[in-house]
Design an enzyme around this catalytic site. Structure first.
Site, PDB file in Angstrom:
ATOM      1  N   CYS A 124      24.211-100.471  23.325  1.00 49.35           N
ATOM      2  CA  CYS A 124      25.150-101.403  22.730  1.00 49.35           C
ATOM      3  C   CYS A 124      24.341-102.456  21.969  1.00 49.35           C
ATOM      4  CB  CYS A 124      26.037-102.119  23.734  1.00 49.35           C
ATOM      5  SG  CYS A 124      27.122-101.026  24.637  1.00 49.35           S
TER       6      CYS A 124
ATOM      7  N   ARG B 136      21.310 -98.569  18.727  1.00 49.69           N
ATOM      8  CA  ARG B 136      21.535 -98.852  20.150  1.00 49.69           C
ATOM      9  C   ARG B 136      22.813 -98.209  20.676  1.00 49.69           C
ATOM     10  NH1 ARG B 136      18.391-103.246  21.734  1.00 49.69           N
ATOM     11  NH2 ARG B 136      19.719-103.536  23.544  1.00 49.69           N
TER      12      ARG B 136
ATOM     13  N   TRP C  51      27.690 -98.133  23.027  1.00 48.82           N
ATOM     14  CA  TRP C  51      27.270 -96.880  23.651  1.00 48.82           C
ATOM     15  C   TRP C  51      28.015 -96.844  24.978  1.00 48.82           C
ATOM     16  CZ3 TRP C  51      24.906 -95.106  28.099  1.00 48.82           C
ATOM     17  CH2 TRP C  51      24.384 -93.810  28.054  1.00 48.82           C
TER      18      TRP C  51
ATOM     19  N   ASN D  42      26.667-106.218  26.422  1.00 50.38           N
ATOM     20  CA  ASN D  42      25.725-105.106  26.514  1.00 50.38           C
ATOM     21  C   ASN D  42      25.204-105.105  27.952  1.00 50.38           C
ATOM     22  OD1 ASN D  42      22.242-104.916  25.504  1.00 50.38           O
ATOM     23  ND2 ASN D  42      23.531-103.295  26.240  1.00 50.38           N
ATOM     24  N   GLY D  43      25.354-103.981  28.661  1.00 47.69           N
ATOM     25  CA  GLY D  43      24.904-103.920  30.050  1.00 47.69           C
ATOM     26  C   GLY D  43      25.984-103.301  30.924  1.00 47.69           C
TER      27      GLY D  43
ATOM     28  N   GLU E 163       6.825 -83.081  24.581  1.00 50.01           N
ATOM     29  CA  GLU E 163       7.330 -83.982  23.545  1.00 50.01           C
ATOM     30  C   GLU E 163       7.928 -83.185  22.379  1.00 50.01           C
ATOM     31  OE1 GLU E 163       8.125 -86.927  23.355  1.00 50.01           O
ATOM     32  OE2 GLU E 163       8.093 -87.453  21.242  1.00 50.01           O
TER      33      GLU E 163
ATOM     34  N   LYS F 196      11.766 -83.496  21.151  1.00 52.61           N
ATOM     35  CA  LYS F 196      12.139 -83.841  19.768  1.00 52.61           C
ATOM     36  C   LYS F 196      13.168 -82.847  19.244  1.00 52.61           C
ATOM     37  CE  LYS F 196      11.174 -87.046  19.460  1.00 52.61           C
ATOM     38  NZ  LYS F 196      10.512 -87.835  20.408  1.00 52.61           N
TER      39      LYS F 196
ATOM     40  N   GLU G  57      16.667 -83.192  21.163  1.00 54.40           N
ATOM     41  CA  GLU G  57      17.445 -84.420  20.996  1.00 54.40           C
ATOM     42  C   GLU G  57      18.037 -84.582  19.605  1.00 54.40           C
ATOM     43  OE1 GLU G  57      15.258 -87.994  22.029  1.00 54.40           O
ATOM     44  OE2 GLU G  57      13.543 -87.438  20.821  1.00 54.40           O
TER      45      GLU G  57
ATOM     46  N   HIS H  19       5.279 -67.525  35.070  1.00 64.40           N
ATOM     47  CA  HIS H  19       6.032 -67.754  36.311  1.00 64.40           C
ATOM     48  C   HIS H  19       7.511 -68.025  36.038  1.00 64.40           C
ATOM     49  CE1 HIS H  19       2.368 -67.667  38.596  1.00 64.40           C
ATOM     50  NE2 HIS H  19       1.830 -68.544  37.770  1.00 64.40           N
TER      51      HIS H  19
ATOM     52  N   LYS I 132      18.706 -95.710  21.403  1.00 59.08           N
ATOM     53  CA  LYS I 132      17.268 -95.953  21.355  1.00 59.08           C
ATOM     54  C   LYS I 132      16.801 -96.828  22.510  1.00 59.08           C
ATOM     55  CE  LYS I 132      13.446 -96.376  18.551  1.00 59.08           C
ATOM     56  NZ  LYS I 132      12.969 -95.065  18.955  1.00 59.08           N
TER      57      LYS I 132
END
Ligand code: G6P
Length: 611
Positions: free
Chosen positions: A2, A27, A73, A99-100, A484, A488, A491, A507, A606
């Site tokens: 947010c 955000r 968000w 926000n929170g 990573e 990438k 996402e 395995h 983010k």
């Protein structure tokens, strides 16, 4: 998560807030809203992005010199018009953006319902708006006092902006656990979750501390804490250029940030690595370097891409400084009663400096009297303020949700920290140390040569853009890079991807390999090169497709792999800084070709300020 923006001054608030919200959309972007004040408050909000908010306000009264804006968000309640912020209290006296997470919102809601409060949304924020109003009416006090008393009843995290219809010349801001910055202009104030909406108006900022409540009215700015104790207003200067937060001719922030990596690494090393006299200084560690050198254990805590950088850090510290390292997901670490001894060093890595789980892990480490160090990108954010000491990455603002330049800058800092520690405790010889300095100096130029292959990588992306699965393999330092690379891809393009240590393929993941599945193998020259070549053979024997990242001039793998992308030779310890670049570009081009919103992937944010 947010983004919140506020304006108080003589200008029209609407354009300032809308522009600010667009800067904070990284955000969260599932709904947006704005409240504007002149004599009374008008609230407009909708599901969707800030651009949709602009659409619905086209023919509305958008005048007002005071205002609040929010980009959401979703945590409590699905993205919808009614759950969008701002939230208005039942009797329309208070307007709140938040926000929170208010953790005890359910209990507070039940208590307010018992007082005949009716709720329109499913959000925790509406509970807060009604709680403030309830306290205000019941105790007949000023709006800021009502905010303060209401917040004493709240458990959870918040960055909030509040206005009261009966006092339309005041904005109240408060924070605990979620970030909030106030910009001070000439007779005007700007509020935001981070400094990016503010810097084009002023470089004088005030970072609120946890439990601070700021009141801006005709008398100026005052800060009290939640116990009602007056706080000193500390104005700091920030230095972020406006160009750093614009796209600068690139189609997306992510592409711009990928291409900024040579500069980001140069800036991160500037004033720290001296290539001529082979010295290395990290000013932020000056007071703690002895403790770091002598520690028997380092614990690295982080989330997401920063956790992958931490895994590279494990190899670096163990190899250069011979200190045992554990790398933990901050979210796991904080809840599992970990063993932390007073002499331990905990290193928290975070681009934003605001990740809630990482902050909680830091608190836990402090309670156990560990020395806590931070590696952060956002100057003045919560993590650098909560840690004992630390090192900033100077990657510049990272706006694309998928982290790129922050990762390479974090690995650069970890490399320098491990080198410094190893040089001090003599685990690293002078010769090795100096050779690494020379190698590090060459990294930006080597990355430039990989970026020059963007068109070649784009052609490979075109072939595999419709893949449904992908496997990334790497060994040693390149195993975190495999993780990573997979992150990438998934996402931003929503293709399922897994990163694996190359030898572990047999395995399990080997069962997935068929003629449709691209396997991206990190196969630059090092001591396990031959083993990785064997892994490539195993994939090919099962008709898998191999895209190999190899050292320039490699002729062996070229004969086996379907595609090779060459990167310049480097010391293996620095290979993550090079090999990750083609993976970032591959993911970027695949996502663009699939029509995905690269900078704002679905469901992601983010800065994750909720646990
Ligand atoms: C989110 C972001 C990631 C980031 C992670 C940790 O998931 O989308 O890019 O790696 O948070 O964030 P931090 O700011 O602590 O590095």
């Amino acid at each position: 998560m947010c983004g919140i923006v506020g304006y108080y001054g003589n200008k029209e608030a609407y354009p300032i807030i809308i522009k600010g919200l667009k800067r904070l959309e990284y955000r969260g972007y599932d709904s947006a809203g704005i409240a504007l004040m002149n004599h009374s408050v008008r609230v407009y909000k909708c599901k969707g992005k800030v651009s949709e908010l602009e659409e619905i306000t086209k023919d509305k009264d958008i005048s007002g010199n005071i205002g609040l804006g929010h980009t959401r968000w979703a945590t409590h309640g699905e993205p919808s018009n009614v759950n969008a912020h701002p939230h208005v209290s039942m009797n329309s006296l208070f307007v709140v953006i938040h926000n929170g997470i208010i953790e005890n919102y359910n209990r507070l809601r039940t208590e307010l319902e018992a007082e005949d409060y009716i709720f329109k949304s499913e959000t925790d924020t509406e509970v807060l708006a009604n709680l403030i109003e309830y306290v205000y009416i019941k105790l007949n006090i000023s709006p800021d006092e009502a905010v303060r008393i209401a917040l004493t009843k709240v458990i959870g995290a918040y960055g909030i902006l509040v206005v009261c219809n009966e006092h339309p010349d005041t904005i109240i801001a408060a924070r605990k656990g979620s970030p909030l910055v106030i910009g001070k202009g000439h007779g005007e104030y700007f509020f935001a979750s981070d400094a990016t909406p503010i810097i084009e108006y002023t470089n004088s900022v005030i970072y609120l501390n946890d439990n601070d409540i700021a009141i801006v009215n005709k008398k100026g700015l005052h800060i009290r804490d939640i116990r009602n104790i007056e706080q000193t207003v500390k104005v700091q200067k920030i230095d972020i250029e406006i160009d750093a937060i614009e796209k600068g001719g690139f189609d997306h922030y992510m592409l711009k940030e990928i291409f900024e990596q040579p500069k980001a690494i140069t800036d991160t090393c500037r004033g720290r690595l001296n290539y001529y006299d082979k010295t290395l200084k990290l000013g932020g560690l000056h007071q703690v370097i002895d403790a770091l050198t002598k520690t028997e254990r380092i614990i690295i805590v982080a989330c997401g891409t920063s956790w992958h950088a931490g895994l590279v850090g494990e190899f670096l510290f163990e190899e250069f400084a011979r200190i045992p390292v554990e790398v933990e997901y901050a979210s796991e670490f904080r809840y599992r009663n970990p063993i932390i001894n007073p002499g331990d060093v905990v290193i928290a890595i975070s681009q934003s400096g605001e990740t809630a789980d990482t902050l909680a892990a830091i608190q836990l480490a402090k309670e156990h009297r560990a020395l806590v160090l931070g590696i952060c990108n956002v100057v003045g954010s919560s993590i650098p303020r909560e840690t004992d000491a630390g090192v900033y990455t100077h990657a510049g603002p990272e706006i694309g949700v998928a982290s790129t330049k922050a990762f390479t800058a974090q690995v650069t800092v970890l490399t320098m920290m491990a080198m410094l520690t190893g040089a001090k405790n003599k685990a690293l010889t002078d010769k090795e140390h100096n050779a690494l300095i020379d190698e590090l100096a060459l990294i930006p130029e080597k990355i430039n040569s990989i970026l020059a292959k963007a068109e070649e990588i784009k052609k490979i992306a075109e072939i595999y853009k419709d893949a449904t699965n992908a496997l990334y393999l790497g060994r040693g330092y390149l195993y975190p890079v495999a993780l990573e690379g997979a992150l990438k891809l998934k996402e931003i393009s929503y293709i399922h991807a897994e990163g694996y240590p190359a030898a572990e393929m047999k395995h399990g993941p080997i069962a997935l390999i068929d003629e449709k599945m691209p396997v991206i193998v990190l196969a630059t020259v090092d001591k396990s090169y031959e083993k990785v070549v064997n892994n490539i053979q195993e994939v090919k024997a099962r008709k898998g497709i191999v895209i190999a990242i190899v050292t320039e001039g490699d002729t062996t793998i070229r004969t086996m792999a379907d595609h090779v992308i060459e990167v310049p030779y480097s010391d293996f310890a620095l290979a993550p800084l090079l090999t990750v670049i083609p993976l970032q570009l591959l993911s970027y081009y695949i996502a663009v070709m699939r029509g995905c919103n690269v900078d704002q992937p679905r469901n992601l944010a983010k800065s994750v300020t909720v646990e």
